[in-house]
Design an enzyme around this catalytic site. Structure first.
Site, mmCIF file in Angstrom:
data_model
loop_
_atom_site.group_PDB
_atom_site.id
_atom_site.type_symbol
_atom_site.label_atom_id
_atom_site.label_comp_id
_atom_site.label_asym_id
_atom_site.label_seq_id
_atom_site.Cartn_x
_atom_site.Cartn_y
_atom_site.Cartn_z
ATOM 1 N N HIS A 464 0.832 -1.207 0.000
ATOM 2 C CA HIS A 464 0.000 0.000 0.000
ATOM 3 C C HIS A 464 0.866 1.257 0.000
ATOM 4 C CE1 HIS A 464 -3.649 2.359 1.192
ATOM 5 N NE2 HIS A 464 -2.730 3.145 1.717
ATOM 6 N N GLU A 465 1.798 1.334 0.936
ATOM 7 C CA GLU A 465 2.654 2.522 0.998
ATOM 8 C C GLU A 465 3.567 2.609 -0.218
ATOM 9 O OE1 GLU A 465 1.806 4.688 3.011
ATOM 10 O OE2 GLU A 465 0.558 3.421 4.290
ATOM 11 N N HIS A 471 3.150 6.521 -6.988
ATOM 12 C CA HIS A 471 2.381 7.680 -7.425
ATOM 13 C C HIS A 471 3.263 8.931 -7.456
ATOM 14 C CE1 HIS A 471 -1.789 9.878 -6.925
ATOM 15 N NE2 HIS A 471 -1.232 10.116 -8.089
#
Length: 664
Positions: A464-465, A471
């Site tokens: 997730h991180e 991004h």
């Protein structure tokens, strides 16, 4: 003597020299950097030329670079490596930065120039128009259009909110570090060997024989609730973890009451009916009604599913002769039993394969297959702690993308949870600038970092991180304010939630050495427990949103929380994932009124992942390339719905979320 914090970063990939960073240098550096910024803004307002994009908004975008460097490195250290010196100055740093932000927002000459450019934004290129619109709205949200008395009160509110947020976070950190559970060796049945070894070492350091001492970071907490056979141990662990910050020297309830009252007053000053209305105006949801609508549509099916799950767990309790009603400290333990018995899912066996080194390597390999990225360890790059590793990130043709720091193991000076941040954001307003990003987690320590064992949920957290980091790394915009993760709160979680899928597929799990039948059991077992997970999350998200809509804001926060949970009919055996007293997302982070964002983003991610699964190839090159170009590279250069539609060809399908959570 030159302050090292004010110097350009000269390390590899223009990285900072952490060895030269001293706590006592921050306040002087912030003062000098603010003075530099003030001079830059004065030059903009003194410009005799008529306001236009270049001489006003682009000039504003170029200003403050030195302050941004100092600010970003301070907040990185305050959250991940907060020694006594950092703790001591944290409130003052927050106060000075808040005061400066208010000074900028309340500068009438600067706002007048920005407003003039904003009136003619339709004549600009799309990315320029987006920047101008964001800039104008930022000034308005900061109080630029208020009268003098209202500006003074808003400044007071912002300063106090900054102080309260710092105190809230420090209370949670101190309470977590002070919270331990002592377990006798004859009570330790079922506890995994690596958790036991860590606790034995902690006990030995205190001279305690025949006992184990557990600190309660979330990974240890959930591990003990899942595996400890002795019910009394699970209850002690649950009560210690969920009872933090509700009384004593680290009591956060009075801070919360003041925070929500000040937030409400701030929203009223700015013309909104509630803080939730103010906070969501630039989100994808736009309004609290829309955010609540999504949660309401998911709440009923998830509650019904949770009730079915509770009945299944109680059956096992009764079958095994347990003369008790299922409680909150029993749920994870008996859920693990159900998964093992019904689905041949063995969480302990899976955990034994998920070493941190393997999971990190799998994340890097997924990014390579999806986006052609390569990650190379950089031992010569300065780091702020020996646990931290620096990685050069390059495209497959060798062109550099940026720098990534990873910091995964729990330490007393770290805030709890996991997060991603940027030391430098991508831009090309004058020349290409490569990003420097970091990911932080709190996984249970091992003698060697690579040997630390993760649960499947913790492996998802790492991915997730890492999704947030991608991004930021793959951003390709002109202006720094629009780069990477600087997007709407309910969109920023979309790339990170999406990335989680690449750790839990049977293909990914088999790559860890997990036998095929056990990897396939994961997918089957995922159908059980979705009711619990959804109710636990939504309880926190709904209470957050309701708290910031309350009129008047509540004074007795504990009573408000209890009343809300009763009204929602949240089972006591589930409760909230984050009790308000230690809900750092909301009171020491950017998620006030917006914790729902994870579910909103999950609508997007579930829909997009269905596109990948439909191809039969989770690494489909055409889809991955389009995702990189139309979503990750875009940052906030356009409305996030435009980015989603550019990838998917339509707006998101909400039913994909229900399918993904097995709630149809």
């Amino acid at each position: 003597m030159t302050n090292p914090l004010l110097e350009e970063w000269a390390g590899p990939a223009q990285s900072p020299d952490f060895a030269a960073v001293r706590a006592e240098d921050f306040l002087p550096a912030i003062d000098e950097a603010i003075a530099l910024s003030r001079a830059e803004l004065a030059a903009i307002t003194a410009n005799p030329a008529a306001p236009d994009f270049d001489n006003t908004v682009a000039a504003l975008e170029r200003s403050g670079a030195v302050l941004a460097r100092v600010r970003r490195i301070f907040w990185m250290l305050s959250s991940a490596h907060a020694d006594a010196g950092i703790h001591a100055i944290e409130p003052e740093v927050a106060a000075r930065l808040t005061a400066w932000g208010t000074e900028v927002s309340h500068d009438p000459a600067l706002f007048t120039r920005v407003a003039e450019v904003w009136k003619n934004r339709d004549r600009l290129a799309p990315e320029q128009a987006r920047l101008v619109d964001n800039s104008y709205k930022g000034f308005v949200a900061g109080g630029a259009a208020l009268d003098a008395a209202a500006k003074r009160r808003l400044a007071q509110i912002n300063e106090r909110l900054g102080t309260l947020g710092v105190k809230f976070g420090q209370n949670v950190l101190a309470a977590t570090n002070a919270t331990e559970v002592v377990v006798a060796e004859d009570e330790a049945a079922g506890i995994p060997g690596d958790l036991r070894a860590m606790a034995l070492a902690a006990a030995a350091s205190r001279g305690l024989k025949g006992q184990l001492v557990f600190g309660l970071d979330r990974g240890t907490y959930e591990g003990l609730l899942t595996f400890a056979d002795v019910r009394a141990v699970r209850e002690r662990v649950w009560r210690a973890f969920t009872g933090r910050c509700q009384s004593g020297p680290h009591d956060n309830y009075p801070l919360i009451a003041e925070i929500v009252a000040l937030r409400d007053e701030k929203a009223q000053l700015l013309g909104y009916g509630s803080y939730a209305e103010f906070a969501l105006v630039d989100s994808m949801a736009k309004t609290p009604v829309a955010a609540a609508g999504l949660m309401d549509r998911v709440w009923r099916p998830s509650l019904l599913q949770a009730q079915r799950e509770a009945a299944a767990l109680q059956q096992i309790v009764d079958r095994d002769g347990g003369e008790f009603t299922l409680a909150a400290w029993d749920w994870r333990y008996f859920s693990d039993r159900v998964r093992r018995e019904r689905y041949a899912y063995d969480a302990g066996a899976i955990r034994s394969h998920l070493s941190l080194g393997k999971v990190r390597a799998a994340a890097f390999a997924a990014a390579e297959r999806l986006y052609g990225l390569r990650f190379t360890r950089q031992p010569d790059v300065s780091v702020y702690h020996p646990d931290v590793t620096a990685w050069a990130v390059d495209n497959e043709d060798g062109t550099p993308v940026g720098l990534l720091f990873t910091d995964y193991l729990a330490r007393p000076e770290k805030h709890g949870g996991a997060w991603m941040g940027s030391l430098r954001v991508q831009e090309r307003i004058d020349a290409p600038v490569r990003p420097i990003v970091y990911t932080v987690a709190n996984f249970t320590r091992a003698e060697r970092e690579d040997d630390a064992l993760l649960s499947l949920d913790e492996a998802r957290t790492l991915f997730h991180e890492f999704g947030h980091a991608l991004h930021a790394l793959l951003s390709d915009v002109t202006f720094p304010s629009l780069a990477g993760t600087a997007v709407a709160r309910d969109f920023v979680e979309f790339p990170s939630k999406l990335m989680e899928h690449w750790v839990a597929s049977p293909e990914a799990l088999q790559a860890f050495g997990i036998p095929a039948e056990l990897a396939e059991a994961v997918a089957r077992a995922e159908t059980f427990g979705q009711g619990f997970a959804t109710v636990e999350f939504l309880a926190s998200a709904i209470v957050d949103l309701k708290l910031h809509q309350a009129d008047p804001p509540p004074i007795d926060i504990a009573a408000f929380e209890d009343d809300m949970l009763a009204a929602l009919q949240v089972p006591e055996a589930i409760g909230m994932r984050h009790r308000l007293a230690y809900f750092t997302h909301v009171f020491d982070g950017g998620y006030a009124s917006a914790y729902y964002s994870y579910m909103w983003a999950e609508v997007l991610d579930a829909d997009v992942f269905e596109a990948f699964t439909a191809t039969g190839n989770l690494f489909d090159p055409e889809l991955a390339d389009r995702l990189r170009r139309e979503v990750l590279a875009q940052g906030d250069a356009r409305d996030p719905m435009q980015s989603f539609v550019a990838f998917r060809g339509r707006e998101p399908d909400e039913s994909a979320l229900l399918r993904a959570r097995c709630l149809t």
